[in-house]
Design a protein around this motif. Sequence first.
Motif, PDB file in Angstrom:
ATOM      1  N   ASP A  75       1.062  10.560   0.017  1.00 17.75           N
ATOM      2  CA  ASP A  75       1.665   9.883  -0.593  1.00 17.75           C
ATOM      3  C   ASP A  75       0.347   8.216  -0.515  1.00 17.75           C
ATOM      4  OD1 ASP A  75       2.662   9.982   2.555  1.00 17.75           O
ATOM      5  OD2 ASP A  75       4.336   9.870   1.293  1.00 17.75           O
ATOM      6  N   CYS A 101       3.231   2.617   7.084  1.00 14.70           N
ATOM      7  CA  CYS A 101       4.380   4.021   7.264  1.00 14.70           C
ATOM      8  C   CYS A 101       3.236   5.711   7.691  1.00 14.70           C
ATOM      9  CB  CYS A 101       4.697   4.505   6.567  1.00 14.70           C
ATOM     10  SG  CYS A 101       6.370   5.622   6.536  1.00 14.70           S
ATOM     11  N   HIS A 103       0.854   6.356   5.653  1.00 19.07           N
ATOM     12  CA  HIS A 103       0.321   7.083   4.585  1.00 19.07           C
ATOM     13  C   HIS A 103      -1.207   7.067   4.317  1.00 19.07           C
ATOM     14  CE1 HIS A 103       4.252   6.383   2.268  1.00 19.07           C
ATOM     15  NE2 HIS A 103       4.606   7.084   4.063  1.00 19.07           N
ATOM     16  N   GLU A 135       6.229   5.915  -2.711  1.00 16.11           N
ATOM     17  CA  GLU A 135       6.845   7.040  -1.958  1.00 16.11           C
ATOM     18  C   GLU A 135       8.234   5.811  -1.822  1.00 16.11           C
ATOM     19  OE1 GLU A 135       9.068   8.448   0.626  1.00 16.11           O
ATOM     20  OE2 GLU A 135       7.838   6.934   1.360  1.00 16.11           O
ATOM     21  N   GLU A 136       7.872   4.893  -0.673  1.00 19.91           N
ATOM     22  CA  GLU A 136       8.302   3.913  -0.386  1.00 19.91           C
ATOM     23  C   GLU A 136       9.846   3.005  -1.839  1.00 19.91           C
ATOM     24  OE1 GLU A 136       8.316   3.283   3.390  1.00 19.91           O
ATOM     25  OE2 GLU A 136       7.034   4.070   3.416  1.00 19.91           O
ATOM     26  N   HIS A 162       4.795  14.688   7.542  1.00 17.73           N
ATOM     27  CA  HIS A 162       4.870  12.666   7.529  1.00 17.73           C
ATOM     28  C   HIS A 162       4.744  12.934   8.798  1.00 17.73           C
ATOM     29  CE1 HIS A 162       5.556   9.008   7.397  1.00 17.73           C
ATOM     30  NE2 HIS A 162       6.204   8.846   5.658  1.00 17.73           N
TER      31      HIS A 162
HETATM   32 ZN   LIG Z   1       6.580   6.976   4.830  1.00 20.66          ZN
END
Ligand SMILES: [Zn+2]
Length: 390
Positions: A75, A101, A103, A135-136, A162
Amino acid sequence: MNIDPFLQGLVPEMTAWRQDFHAHPEIAWEERRSSACITQLLTEFGYEVTTGLAGTGVVGTLRRGGGKSVMLRADMDALAMTEAAPERPHRSLHPGCMHGCGHDGHMAMLLGAAKALVREPGLSGTIHLLFQPAEENEAGARRLVEEGLFQRFPSDAVFGLHNWPGLPAGVMAVRPGPMMASCDLFEIGLSGKGAHAAMPHLGQDVVLAAAQLVSALQAIVARQIDPLDSAVVSVTQIEAGSTWNVMPASALLRGTARALKAETRAFLAQRIEEIASTQAQAAGLHLSWRYDQRYPPTVNSRAEALIAREAAALVVGEAHVQDDVAPSMGAEDFAFLLAERPGAYAWLGAGKAGAAGLHNESYDFNDAILAIGAQWWVRVAKLVCRNEPV
Ligand SMILES: [Zn+2]
Ligand SMILES: [Zn+2]
């Protein structure tokens, strides 16, 4: 740790890509710079590159004769939050936007794998490297599916990865069945007649009804879901009233419901509506209702979870693979790809002492795991697309 010397040698380059992505974060649907960097690198590596998927998405395809086809997904989007790390050399250059996150690390690991895969002997099949937007919150994966991702890039299996600060660096976790929960949002409006706070009998108390509704909703998980199943109902917002001596005429409640199984997810939606409706009726209030189905549960298929597990064991060693890990009640839009094709979503331990977790303003991707993730991707591709034992 079993890292190929070529990949180990790529660590400075992967770190540079990662930190460059970190300094230039882009929120959902706006990943134009990231997309351009990825396109340039994949082209340099010799991939057949397709751009403009769901806006900014990129697929790099490597064809190596007949055999299976596999899609590996990273992502690309960042979060709408401000980074709190002024001393960090690669800190975000965009206030209000941050790779909180990891990514940035996901893109760098898949690019490292891309560079390594083109020189892998013994591959037979087709590898699609998907760099996915949004993605978020925004379900970029759903839009890709709706726009015909798997018709354009036929794939026998899909894999996702992830980084996971809750696991120590050097540990990987993957299991058949649910890895992450569904995520749905609800909004419940209660309205009636306001009144003087000293004369409640002249109105209808929406505050009391809202309080009773919060308690009643908690009984769904506590009393109506099998204790061996998992679900969450969280009321996270209540808005009502403007002062202390007026009983307001309306109240608004918002929250989220999560589950690991599709049937439990459907049951939560049905019960939340029934309870809200019954409570509103009992209090003589008008009900307004909105239920927004966001992400389904992320559920790994058995055979592909075993491939992901085998790849992990080859990289980090059998002792550092957790295949009995508890799923997370967080959600992930990779679920939309898993709803279309068999596949698996794994966690790569990223933990280091004192480090911040995902979506924290001080978070930073742990560059020490770049080679592990890239090597895992290479192993997964080799396990699916092989004409010789790995
Ligand atoms: Zn994530
Ligand atoms: Zn996130």
